[in-house]
Design a protein around this motif. Sequence first.
Motif, PDB file in Angstrom:
ATOM      1  N   ARG A 123       2.783 -14.924 -12.573  1.00 27.85           N
ATOM      2  CA  ARG A 123       2.607 -16.054 -13.481  1.00 27.85           C
ATOM      3  C   ARG A 123       2.397 -15.547 -14.901  1.00 27.85           C
ATOM      4  N   THR A 127       0.809 -11.937 -15.047  1.00 32.23           N
ATOM      5  CA  THR A 127      -0.244 -11.553 -14.115  1.00 32.23           C
ATOM      6  C   THR A 127       0.399 -10.807 -12.952  1.00 32.23           C
ATOM      7  N   ASP A 128      -0.423 -10.240 -12.093  1.00 32.16           N
ATOM      8  CA  ASP A 128       0.102  -9.487 -10.947  1.00 32.16           C
ATOM      9  C   ASP A 128       0.831 -10.367  -9.941  1.00 32.16           C
ATOM     10  N   ASP A 129       0.574 -11.686  -9.962  1.00 36.73           N
ATOM     11  CA  ASP A 129       1.266 -12.577  -9.024  1.00 36.73           C
ATOM     12  C   ASP A 129       2.480 -13.247  -9.664  1.00 36.73           C
ATOM     13  N   PRO A 162       6.849  -5.992  -5.689  1.00 34.40           N
ATOM     14  CA  PRO A 162       6.667  -7.345  -5.201  1.00 34.40           C
ATOM     15  C   PRO A 162       7.765  -8.234  -5.753  1.00 34.40           C
ATOM     16  N   LEU A 192       6.987  -5.853 -11.045  1.00 30.85           N
ATOM     17  CA  LEU A 192       7.319  -7.019 -10.237  1.00 30.85           C
ATOM     18  C   LEU A 192       8.823  -7.269 -10.260  1.00 30.85           C
ATOM     19  N   SER A 219       3.538  -6.148 -15.139  1.00 29.44           N
ATOM     20  CA  SER A 219       2.402  -7.030 -15.406  1.00 29.44           C
ATOM     21  C   SER A 219       1.428  -6.380 -16.376  1.00 29.44           C
ATOM     22  N   TYR A 262       3.444 -24.411  -9.464  1.00 29.29           N
ATOM     23  CA  TYR A 262       2.594 -24.437  -8.268  1.00 29.29           C
ATOM     24  C   TYR A 262       2.306 -25.841  -7.728  1.00 29.29           C
ATOM     25  N   LEU A 313       9.175 -12.054  -7.026  1.00 28.78           N
ATOM     26  CA  LEU A 313       8.717 -13.317  -7.565  1.00 28.78           C
ATOM     27  C   LEU A 313       9.482 -14.482  -6.968  1.00 28.78           C
TER      28      LEU A 313
END
Length: 269
Positions: free
Chosen positions: A190, A186-188, A3, A228, A222, A135, A5
């Motif tokens: 952050r 985190t997985d997203d 993924p 990531l 993560s 964000y 970022l």
Amino acid sequence: MSPTLGAGATRTVGTPKIDLNSDLGEGSTMAQMARDRAILSVVSSANIACGFHAGDTETMSETVRNASEYGVTVGAHVSYYDREGFGRRELNISTAKLKSDLAYQIGALKAITTLNGTTVSYIKPHGALYNRIAYDDTQARAVVETIATIDSRLVLLTLPGSVAMQVAQELGICAIAEGFADRAYTDDGRLVPRTIPGSVITDPDEVVQRALQMARDGTVTSSDGKVLRLDARSICLHSDTDGAAALSQQIRLALEFAGITVTSFIPTC
């Protein structure tokens, strides 16, 4: 495939260069100042506290002088006005108030660097403000607009894929993506909140390997093991992480041994 970022001032794959930065000037004891000086002998960029979460005119001046002695690029480490909470508490303040607070901090450090024959080259928000502008469009825009108004040549150091990076691109402000060797993700993409156990990584081997992964591969793993895409051009090690002085030296030695040059992201963007 990993993924991503986010885009932005992306590190060119294969380029053996990385910036190493640290948050400094956050303590005034002899031990803290000695630790900061040791870190300054290793890093290429210094995020200097401007008095709102930590620091004062004396620590700012000494840190600037030491940074200049070691040829380290100076950045303003701006934050919410929250000395009690060390700038790690999210504050809901007006855009006008945030802009004024940012201008005050940047102006103070600019004056001190001028007094010491150097300059402020970039801005890195601290703590809760750093996470908020990842964000929150309103506060991200306030930060970037303040930079654009005060000095559009100033660079913003921020989380890759953040709203702040998107706003910076929109307003023509150079934004540099940053990774954290001593913080969990985190997985997203952050940062794991500091209230969660394991959010700060202190194991020397793990910290060094994470820095190498960021610099060499452009990725970070993560907390749940997801790889990531990071593409960071700067790596941060917090000065208040346990053993930070030794960790910074180990990171630099490991990077250089791997053929990666530690150098500031200034002047190129």
